[in-house]
Scaffold this active site. Sequence first.
Site, mmCIF file in Angstrom:
data_model
loop_
_atom_site.group_PDB
_atom_site.id
_atom_site.type_symbol
_atom_site.label_atom_id
_atom_site.label_comp_id
_atom_site.label_asym_id
_atom_site.label_seq_id
_atom_site.Cartn_x
_atom_site.Cartn_y
_atom_site.Cartn_z
ATOM 1 N N VAL A 33 0.618 -1.362 0.281
ATOM 2 C CA VAL A 33 0.177 0.051 0.011
ATOM 3 C C VAL A 33 0.831 1.232 0.352
ATOM 4 O O VAL A 33 2.156 0.845 0.339
ATOM 5 C CB VAL A 33 -0.827 -0.097 1.191
ATOM 6 C CG1 VAL A 33 -2.143 1.148 1.612
ATOM 7 C CG2 VAL A 33 -1.745 -1.262 1.614
ATOM 8 N N ASP A 110 -3.733 -2.182 -12.313
ATOM 9 C CA ASP A 110 -2.641 -1.176 -11.320
ATOM 10 C C ASP A 110 -3.538 -2.141 -11.070
ATOM 11 O O ASP A 110 -4.688 -2.584 -10.253
ATOM 12 C CB ASP A 110 -3.082 -0.306 -11.407
ATOM 13 C CG ASP A 110 -2.647 0.388 -10.836
ATOM 14 O OD1 ASP A 110 -2.152 0.009 -9.697
ATOM 15 O OD2 ASP A 110 -3.737 1.436 -9.761
ATOM 16 N N PRO A 112 -4.131 -3.761 -6.497
ATOM 17 C CA PRO A 112 -4.812 -3.400 -5.492
ATOM 18 C C PRO A 112 -3.321 -3.837 -4.343
ATOM 19 O O PRO A 112 -3.157 -4.869 -4.294
ATOM 20 C CB PRO A 112 -5.657 -3.764 -4.419
ATOM 21 C CG PRO A 112 -6.031 -4.788 -5.393
ATOM 22 C CD PRO A 112 -5.470 -4.260 -6.591
ATOM 23 N N LEU A 468 -16.417 -77.937 -13.402
ATOM 24 C CA LEU A 468 -17.943 -77.770 -11.976
ATOM 25 C C LEU A 468 -17.028 -77.944 -11.001
ATOM 26 O O LEU A 468 -16.139 -78.177 -10.680
ATOM 27 C CB LEU A 468 -17.831 -80.050 -12.477
ATOM 28 C CG LEU A 468 -19.575 -80.088 -13.678
ATOM 29 C CD1 LEU A 468 -19.773 -81.231 -13.514
ATOM 30 C CD2 LEU A 468 -20.337 -78.814 -13.577
ATOM 31 N N LYS A 473 -9.871 -78.070 -10.595
ATOM 32 C CA LYS A 473 -9.722 -77.187 -10.919
ATOM 33 C C LYS A 473 -8.181 -76.408 -10.055
ATOM 34 O O LYS A 473 -7.248 -76.069 -10.590
ATOM 35 C CB LYS A 473 -10.761 -75.983 -10.806
ATOM 36 C CG LYS A 473 -11.953 -75.744 -11.698
ATOM 37 C CD LYS A 473 -12.638 -74.666 -12.200
ATOM 38 C CE LYS A 473 -13.675 -74.928 -10.045
ATOM 39 N NZ LYS A 473 -14.244 -76.220 -9.762
ATOM 40 N N SER A 474 -8.648 -76.459 -9.058
ATOM 41 C CA SER A 474 -7.662 -75.350 -7.855
ATOM 42 C C SER A 474 -6.043 -76.334 -8.016
ATOM 43 O O SER A 474 -5.744 -76.071 -8.079
ATOM 44 C CB SER A 474 -8.667 -75.692 -6.464
ATOM 45 O OG SER A 474 -9.445 -74.990 -6.728
ATOM 46 N N SER A 541 -17.356 -70.652 -12.520
ATOM 47 C CA SER A 541 -17.556 -69.451 -13.391
ATOM 48 C C SER A 541 -18.931 -70.320 -14.983
ATOM 49 O O SER A 541 -18.368 -70.914 -15.630
ATOM 50 C CB SER A 541 -16.416 -68.949 -14.435
ATOM 51 O OG SER A 541 -15.871 -70.263 -14.745
#
Lengths: 643, 380
Positions: A33, A110, A112, A468, A473-474, A541
């Site tokens: 200022v 300009d 402030p 089935l 599967k496993s 699945s």
Amino acid sequence: MAHHDDLIAQDILAYLDVQENKSFLRFITCGSVDDGKSTLIGRLLYDSKLIYEDQLESIERDSKKFGTQGEGIDFALLVDGLAAEREQGITIDVAYRFFSTDKRKFIVADTPGHEQYTRNMATGASTADVAILLIDARHGVQVQTRRHSIIASLLGIKHIVVAINKMDLVDFSQSTFNKIEEEYRAFAQELDFANITCIPMSALNGDNIIDKSENTPWYQGQSLMRFLETVDVSEDETKGNFRLPVQWVNRPNLDFRGFSGTIASGQIKPGDEIIAIPSGKRSHVKAIVTMDGDLESAQKHQAITLTLTDEIDISRGDMICGVDNPSAQSDQFLSKLLWMSDKPLLPGRTYLMKTTNKTIPVTVTDLKHKINVNDFSHEAGKTLALNEVGVCNLSLDQAIAFDPYKENRNTGSFILIDRHSNETVGMGLLDFSLRRASNVVWQELEIGQAERANQKRQKPALLWFTGLSGSGKSTIANLVEKKLFDMGHHTYILDGDNVRHGLNKDLGFTEADRVENIRRVGEVAKLMTDAGLIVLASFISPFRAERQMARRLIDEGRFIEIFIDTSLATAEKRDVKGLYAKARRGEIKNFTGIDSEYQAPKNPELRIATESMTADEAAEKIVSYLSDQGLLRARASADNWQI
Amino acid sequence: MTQIPEILKRADVLAAQTGQSLSTISRKLMNDGKGLSRLKSGGQCTLKTLNAMLSILDQLEKSAGISTPSHIITDANLLPPTSLTHLQRLEAESIHIMREVAAQCENPVMLYSVGKDSSVMLHLAQKAFFPSKPPFPFLHVDTGWKFKEMIRFRDQRAKDLGMKLLVHMNPEGLADGVGPFSHGSAVHTDIMKTQGLKQALNKYKFDAAFGGARRDEEKSRAKERVFSFRNAQHRWDPKNQRPELWNIYNTRVAKGESMRVFPLSNWTELDIWQYIYKENIAIPDLYLAAKRPVVERDGVLIMVDDDRMEIGPDEVVEEKMVRFRTLGCYPLTGAVESEAATLPEIIQEMLLTTTSERQGRVIDNDGGASMEDKKQEGYF
């Protein structure tokens, strides 16, 4: 007025031609200022003879009424246009003034000095190339001087003039000037300015404004005006990565579909290949359409409309990029933030983020620290108050195309809007994405599936075991994983046991739940292959559609469907877990093969008839298959994969 | 560290050139008045300090005129060949603003006042959306006292361009016979212009209205944002404007509130004329000098445009070569004597004139903050 150019009277068309090809500069005045910002601009305008007689008359009248200069002209009144400003003798909001010399055209903002109005200073700074930072020679570097410097630097201003003003009040003392210059340069080392120029001046009396002042014989540099006329802010607008933030889709009729926007960077020509972010769709530029005819090329800053050779879906908020270095996209960012509201920033609250062409809900998830404007130190904080600067994490509702602000001022900036008051409460700069796989177009430099897989020296794949319950599967999947692991591959098994207890424990065995179960498993498997792993998914699945869905998630050739083919009778006879017996007794509902259908695969990559081979033989067959498909390293010479 | 002797040499030259002591230079370079003399007597410093010194030394030499700074160009008055010109930049900026409104605001309108700025704005709107038509209507707030030529020109343009033109005249003002001669400029302007505008905006529930105001016109306009927020009463709060950063505009308003949008904010009067000339934009003939019947009243030349203007006993109607720098209500618009009958001549005259364009407007001279007051009330 000041158009004192003989050419005006002699050859107006030649004059206009000169005007048209003049370079131009946008700058701001800022600082604390009463450092004399408005006076400086008034002086620039007055000394450049850019004030009309009637304007001057009214200024002279007002100077007597509100002026701070006794009988003299108060130049500040030329720019302080609001009644409240004139009464209080302060600048509240940024004022834009226009002037030109025989060298250049100027737009000056300009701004402030009061801390309260810092956001208005940022408003002016965001479009400026040069900042003139005023310092009262009597007071030296102030908090506001530092704050404005930081904001100017944040906003990408590269050239700063430190105008050490009111030198007349310190007898044009060189040592005072030097002291302030030293202090400022020491402070500004942390900032991102390309150059800092210090000029001793008196805006009130005109010292070193237009011409070099006799009062400062020790000052060897340029006058302010000379600096402004010669500072080089030009850039090659044709260079850089092409970015067109789509602002508006132009659809006058069914036969025309154009994408309108202002080019944020780079250049474009008909025939150029483009990519739309975030969709990642590619096409070529058909034409650059304007009312004055199609263009041969367009570049940064031009507001254009593009048509493309293909019908691809693009809407406002998307970014059309060149294919070489397209924008990244993300919904998580590290960002710098300047808070501009009286009400503090609340981390966790949803604000609206507006980028150059998109508005999206956003939350500040973490305020990392505040930046102390005096010494750049990091301070802990829970909120940001008015005019405070902080570094924070942002979380967006959806991903946006972006570039880091340091690379692109247009595509790396944003404002924050309060959802209820609609006020602009903050401004920010995107530093970088907090997500790594942020790029849909898989640029070479980004870390993608290929890079991760390469690091593991393997090819990611998803082996999908279906069959089935009790088909084996496993058992087989476990044997396959062991063999792969022994070969040095990085693997992971997803099966009912490790998924249904965690990720999918909310799901039962209804048809809908089975579908969702497989959908989730498919997505997880996709992420894992993305990470470069060989994933073995072992799930009954039963439905073809879901297996197909999982297949579609994975690149072609990387989804291996393995049908573990065991007849119901055999599986039921084995009944390892006693489930078939329970199902037969009606204790388990929706049991595949009993009261729920199993849709056997029609064209699996592999079919394993368990009734004619052992589990180990089955596993060996699968590994051989993978090897034949080129998915595994050659067993004998694993060294081939060495980098 | 072979650079140290070089730095010391350059510091000596700088000290001699600028008449500063070596310790001053030393403070500027190293934030330490004795640093340079320590280096002279064989002291050392880190590489980081050395680099920082070199960079500051460069800058100091440049500002002392010892070397030519790289950021200074000798021929700055010429644009690089690849750059857009100032007018091209302004055009693109205005188009960007217009598209943003079209994309973000629900019910925008473009104020069309028939003057040169409106003509430029209309032209830019056609460019912005080509090959589409501007996706908003145009609104003319008629006061009933505009030059006849303006109305003729307005209707012709609307016809030629196929633009959707809405014309509003304050019905109460019309019924009360409000006019500048009978009620004075302040009352007339308030009722027919400001109130008329507010009526029209309320009637059609526009949430954004484009205006052709420029920041170089007047000092309170110089303070206004491109997207200027108005509350439900159409009031402008100059002390509490939304920050406006880069070209990212906050277009959001609540129901009943609205935006005034000024796509020509950064244009100057010269830019406007130059653009009209370059783009061959149609403007009313009133801008060009011609023989017109005028009366001198209070030092201002007023054109006798119709018989509602009563000629006083001491007044004489003269045929003079005159033209107008701005257009509005004919009784409130001063003519200037001029021979400028072509665009280049107008531009030439404008550049050589010593008064601002608003000087011919009777309403601006009521007081310093007059325009600001009117704007707060909802005037454009």
